[in-house]
Design an enzyme around this catalytic site. Sequence first.
Site, mmCIF file in Angstrom:
data_model
loop_
_atom_site.group_PDB
_atom_site.id
_atom_site.type_symbol
_atom_site.label_atom_id
_atom_site.label_comp_id
_atom_site.label_asym_id
_atom_site.label_seq_id
_atom_site.Cartn_x
_atom_site.Cartn_y
_atom_site.Cartn_z
ATOM 1 N N LYS A 265 23.746 70.395 19.615
ATOM 2 C CA LYS A 265 24.912 69.886 20.364
ATOM 3 C C LYS A 265 25.413 70.987 21.287
ATOM 4 O O LYS A 265 25.742 72.084 20.839
ATOM 5 C CB LYS A 265 26.023 69.447 19.395
ATOM 6 N N LYS A 277 42.643 66.498 22.636
ATOM 7 C CA LYS A 277 42.923 67.170 21.369
ATOM 8 C C LYS A 277 44.323 67.790 21.408
ATOM 9 O O LYS A 277 44.817 68.115 22.484
ATOM 10 C CB LYS A 277 41.901 68.299 21.139
ATOM 11 N N ASP A 347 36.814 61.759 22.142
ATOM 12 C CA ASP A 347 36.655 63.009 21.397
ATOM 13 C C ASP A 347 35.455 62.942 20.438
ATOM 14 O O ASP A 347 35.071 63.957 19.861
ATOM 15 C CB ASP A 347 37.953 63.323 20.632
ATOM 16 N N GLU A 349 32.447 62.837 21.214
ATOM 17 C CA GLU A 349 31.509 62.961 22.328
ATOM 18 C C GLU A 349 30.152 63.519 21.908
ATOM 19 O O GLU A 349 29.134 63.220 22.518
ATOM 20 C CB GLU A 349 32.114 63.864 23.410
ATOM 21 N N ARG A 351 28.193 62.962 19.370
ATOM 22 C CA ARG A 351 27.174 61.989 18.943
ATOM 23 C C ARG A 351 26.608 61.233 20.134
ATOM 24 O O ARG A 351 25.486 60.733 20.087
ATOM 25 C CB ARG A 351 27.767 61.066 17.869
HETATM 26 N N1 BES Z 1 33.754 69.167 18.127
HETATM 27 C C1 BES Z 1 34.534 68.251 17.360
HETATM 28 C C2 BES Z 1 34.423 68.506 15.861
HETATM 29 C C3 BES Z 1 35.026 69.777 15.340
HETATM 30 C C4 BES Z 1 36.355 69.804 14.971
HETATM 31 C C5 BES Z 1 34.274 70.905 15.196
HETATM 32 C C6 BES Z 1 36.907 70.969 14.475
HETATM 33 C C7 BES Z 1 34.824 72.071 14.700
HETATM 34 C C8 BES Z 1 36.138 72.118 14.340
HETATM 35 C C9 BES Z 1 34.093 66.826 17.620
HETATM 36 O O1 BES Z 1 33.655 66.572 18.899
HETATM 37 C C10 BES Z 1 35.253 65.933 17.381
HETATM 38 O O2 BES Z 1 36.200 66.042 18.106
HETATM 39 N N2 BES Z 1 35.159 65.090 16.376
HETATM 40 C C11 BES Z 1 36.211 64.195 16.052
HETATM 41 C C12 BES Z 1 35.603 62.849 15.762
HETATM 42 C C13 BES Z 1 36.606 61.748 15.622
HETATM 43 C C14 BES Z 1 37.256 61.462 16.953
HETATM 44 C C15 BES Z 1 35.900 60.515 15.106
HETATM 45 C C16 BES Z 1 36.929 64.739 14.816
HETATM 46 O O3 BES Z 1 36.282 65.273 13.919
HETATM 47 O O4 BES Z 1 38.154 64.656 14.794
HETATM 48 ZN ZN ZN Z 2 32.898 68.157 19.922
HETATM 49 MN MN MN Z 3 35.240 66.058 20.200
#
Ligand code: BES
Ligand code: ZN
Ligand code: MN
Length: 502
Positions: A265, A277, A347, A349, A351
């Site tokens: 990724k 975020k 967010d 993104e 996947r």
């Molecule tokens: N890059 C983030 C995941 C992440 C969060 C990595 C904190 C490291 C530390 C990912 O893109 C993300 O934002 N995931 C969301 C998914 C949700 C919207 C279903 C998440 O985990 O909140």
């Molecule tokens: Zn991310």
């Molecule tokens: Mn994200």
Amino acid sequence: MEIKVVSNQIRTHKPEGLLCAQYQNRKELPSAFPQFDTLFKDCITRSLSHKRFSGELNELELFHNCQSEQPELVAILGLGKINELTSDKLRQAVGHTIRILNRKHITRVSMPLLGEGSKLNALERAQSITEGILLGLYSFHRYKTAKKKSTDLKQVTIVCTKSEKTAVRTGVKNGQIMCQAALLARDLANEPSNKMYPADLANIASEIAQKHTLPISILEKSDMEALGMQAALSVSQGSAQAPKLIILSYRGKTDEKVDLALVGKGITFDSGGISLKPADGMGNMKGDMAGAASVIAAMSAIAQLKPCINVTAVVIAVENMPSGTAYKPGDIVKVMNGTTIEIISTDAEGRLTLADAVSYVNSSIKPKYIVDVATLTGACIIALGHVASAVISNNQALANKIITAGCKTGELCWQLPAFEEYRTQNKSEIADLKNTGGRPAGTITAGLFVGEFAGSTPWAHMDIAGVDQSEKEYGYITKGATGIPVRTLVTLALDLAQKLND
Ligand code: BES
Ligand code: ZN
Ligand code: MN
């Protein structure tokens, strides 16, 4: 940082610091440095008798010396119960200790081949010691304007017997290659996002390719459009930075078939997009390309260790930004394999970019195994904390290989279930899939989403969201990017090469 290996030549050489180990419950004292034996035994006897030191794992006693002709500092490191010593305990203990010695401005240290008498052989011990030193001394100081010298510690000498010397040399060499890759991944993930755009990541991959003569192709936005990578491109469309598709290969055998594809990724900054975020900690999302950094860095080690296996790393590098051109919740996008996806959150993104990357790998590269590595879900931190990566797979043998590799490197991995039932959470009412399956089992549904694009190819996903960065320094882990799971990926490639040739 120079790591020297000598056998019994210690008499001619005067270290500033001596590092020796003592185990719990061991009566006899190790004697690695004949000329310092009295000094050393004296130190140990004194600390043992004052009950200040028991040899417990990671216990450290420091003795300062004023006599000339003798090392200025004698460090005695506890390594716990000798039959319980593992390569990672040794790696952690050395990492932690070496940082302390460095902070005491010691420039040259000598040590015996620590771990004597344990289950570990000379090669493993030498490799763990090397890795502990190199990983533990890392710091990221590129942007400090006052020119900071890297470390005070410049040279470590490992003293072993004549018969161990070849194995120790190999262990040191392997450790150096592993760490050079792991530290490269730390560097890339520590770079701020305004210095690590998709194009920068592509340039670095090209430099690595050139350095190790690896074939590389960098595909541009227009190529990605032609391939139909709408899902990945939709993530990119809010950003002023052009997306890049990086394909970096290593050929360790003559046949064409790619055995292992490593997909990373590569979100160079994840603002969350329109589903923005919260401000707190958003800066950490400069590290949302840690998966990409890991697979690219792993290739540099694989190229040097030359296992008999064909490996290709694939990264779709994009930036996730909110803007007037950004993709939006409610949008429907199509992956290159034709699957339609309803966007619930911009967010989620990672996947989307991985869907296109894995589809591409599956249709164009057709490897035997696919392993994707991603900082995919915050839920992974809730599930496994900052201790282990999550593994989700459609193939138990492959999952086992990753878990085993992780045990060797100390980069722990824990498998989560991939039950069919979880897949229904990713189904959309108006498209084939939606890009979030809700909060329950968020790490699993995100992993299974990516797995949809692997088809029947043996595939495993590593969610590294809890382990790619560290807030504190401990063992050989330093603050910021950790370089996990580079050493595991390299070990996996070496182990698979062994298996394929059996
Ligand atoms: N890059 C983030 C995941 C992440 C969060 C990595 C904190 C490291 C530390 C990912 O893109 C993300 O934002 N995931 C969301 C998914 C949700 C919207 C279903 C998440 O985990 O909140
Ligand atoms: Zn991310
Ligand atoms: Mn994200």
